[in-house]
Scaffold this active site. Structure first.
Site: not given
Ligand code: NAD
Length: 417
Positions: A107
């Protein structure tokens, strides 16, 4: 009640230790598997638009490469710490093993609020970070992907920086690229699609109908926002959703399309007119069938777990539930589909992307989707069966499966030199 340690890396190690205990791993293997293999900390100087020079802190951590190259996203967030990146890297090791993908875990992250940077600043930051971590990444070494506040454009810049330095185009150095640049069809929705597939299975196990079920989603980005649309297509009722600014609640159901249009226009949820505005904390405690934490770590902790009413908690985010919360939820008969299983659709289609890049032969979306469904359902069933055998939670079971696989690979490889 004892004070809970919310350090994500300590939490990741606790989760690992529980599985190591069940598997009766020897102390030497525990030491090897609980610590990251390699950590790189970098300073990233960037010329800002107004001529100032800012220096940002960045990390790339490779937790384990016993089963293949390190694999894992890059996060841009002001809250990034070395221990958070270590935790996320180790969760990637277990996630890839849980899905039986030929990868280890890695990561990366930069301590920055990207929402405050211009596109030019973001590009310079990304390219310099890519150049700083270049010695440790590569298509057969360590393959980054998007995470919080990074996207396909970020990946295109990293791929280009790597390729320009090496002197030839290396599509396989990152995944989550734009489809026009060696990306895979279906990668943009893969994380959410994977959550949808395992949720359907968990609903069957709990004899809960997904159609008509009430759902609350915390976080409305790539994972949460896409998941809202997909579950809406399954006729689930999205009664609450949040972003970092606020939560929205409407017992009659929110319209994911309208929420997307609002976010696409760059506006925060707190400026969305109509539904009741609630806090992120209130969202977690709503009386819903399904809760999908899809933002950041440590959302369901010892402090609020007893107030969580959802029957199924599907972790689209990494690390949203602490071990203390897990114990409470398990005792109260809640089903937690753990992050290393629930959100593994993203890395699974990243694997498909990498395979397509190597073979220079690209698949249609329906093929990606079919293969993803097969992988997710198989992994879910294996974990659910293991949970039954060990009379444990799905999280403990997922760790038993994953840690068992990595420990086996480590044993077979032996210790170098
Ligand atoms: P992203 O940047 O697309 O979206 C993040 C979202 O979370 C936004 O809507 C933001 O406003 C919101 N957010 C941020 N801080 C917050 C808070 N304190 N309370 C509520 N909402 C909040 O990110 P993503 O890719 O959707 O990632 C989100 C989660 O999913 C993370 O934990 C990431 O590690 C996990 N994840 C993502 C992927 C991927 O392919 N993108 C894969 C596996 C896991």
């Amino acid at each position: 009640m004892p004070r809970e340690n919310l350090n994500p890396f300590k939490i990741a190690q606790t989760q690992f230790e529980r599985a190591a205990e069940s598997l009766k791993l020897d102390p030497g293997s525990r030491k090897v598997l609980s610590m990251p293999k390699r950590e790189l900390a970098v300073s990233i100087p960037v010329r800002m638009d107004d001529g100032r020079i800012e220096v940002f802190r960045g990390y790339r951590v490779q937790h384990n490469i016993a089963r293949g190259p390190a694999k894992g996203g890059i996060r841009y967030h002001p809250g990034v710490t070395r221990d958070e990146v270590r935790a996320l890297a180790s969760w990637m090791t277990w996630k890839c093993a849980c899905l039986d993908l030929p990868y280890g875990g890695g990561k990366g992250g930069i301590v920055v609020d990207p929402r405050k940077l211009s596109m030019g600043e973001l590009e310079r930051l990304t390219r310099r970070y890519a150049s700083e971590i270049l010695p440790v990444i590569g298509p057969e070494q360590d393959i980054p992907a998007p995470d919080v506040y990074t996207n396909s454009q970020t990946m295109a810049w990293i791929m280009d920086t790597y390729s320009m330095t090496k002197g030839s185009t290396a599509l396989g150095v990152v995944t989550g690229k734009p489809v026009s640049l060696g990306g895979s069809k279906g990668r943009d929705i893969a994380t959410a699609r994977g959550v949808q597939f395992v949720l359907r299975e968990a609903c069957k196990d709990r004899k809960l109908k997904l159609a008509g079920a009430t759902v609350a989603i915390q976080g409305y980005g790539n994972a949460g926002g896409t998941l809202a649309s997909l579950l809406h297509e399954d006729d689930a009722k999205i009664v609450a959703a949040s972003d970092s600014s606020a939560g929205l609640y409407d017992p009659k159901g929110l319209d994911p399309k309208a929420l997307h249009a609002h976010k696409e226009a760059g506006k925060p949820f707190k400026a969305f007119k109509g539904p009741k505005v609630i806090t992120n904390q209130q969202l977690l405690e709503l009386n819903v069938d399904i809760l999908c934490p899809s933002a950041l770590e440590n959302q369901i902790t010892g402090a609020n777990a007893a107030k969580v009413k959802a029957k199924i908690i599907a972790e689209a985010a990494n690390g949203p539930t602490t071990p203390m919360a897990d114990d409470n939820l398990f005792k109260r008969g809640r089903t937690v589909i753990p992050d290393i299983l629930a959100n593994a659709g993203g890395v699974t289609v990243s694997y498909f992307e990498w395979v397509q890049d190597f073979s220079s032969f690209f698949w249609e979306e329906d093929e990606v989707d079919k293969r993803l469904e097969r992988a997710m359902v198989k992994a879910y069933r294996n974990v659910a069966e293991t949970a039954k055998q060990h009379k444990c939670s799905l999280r403990d079971a997922a760790y038993i499966v994953a840690v068992g696989r990595v420990a086996e690979a480590t044993r077979l490889r032996g210790l170098f030199p």
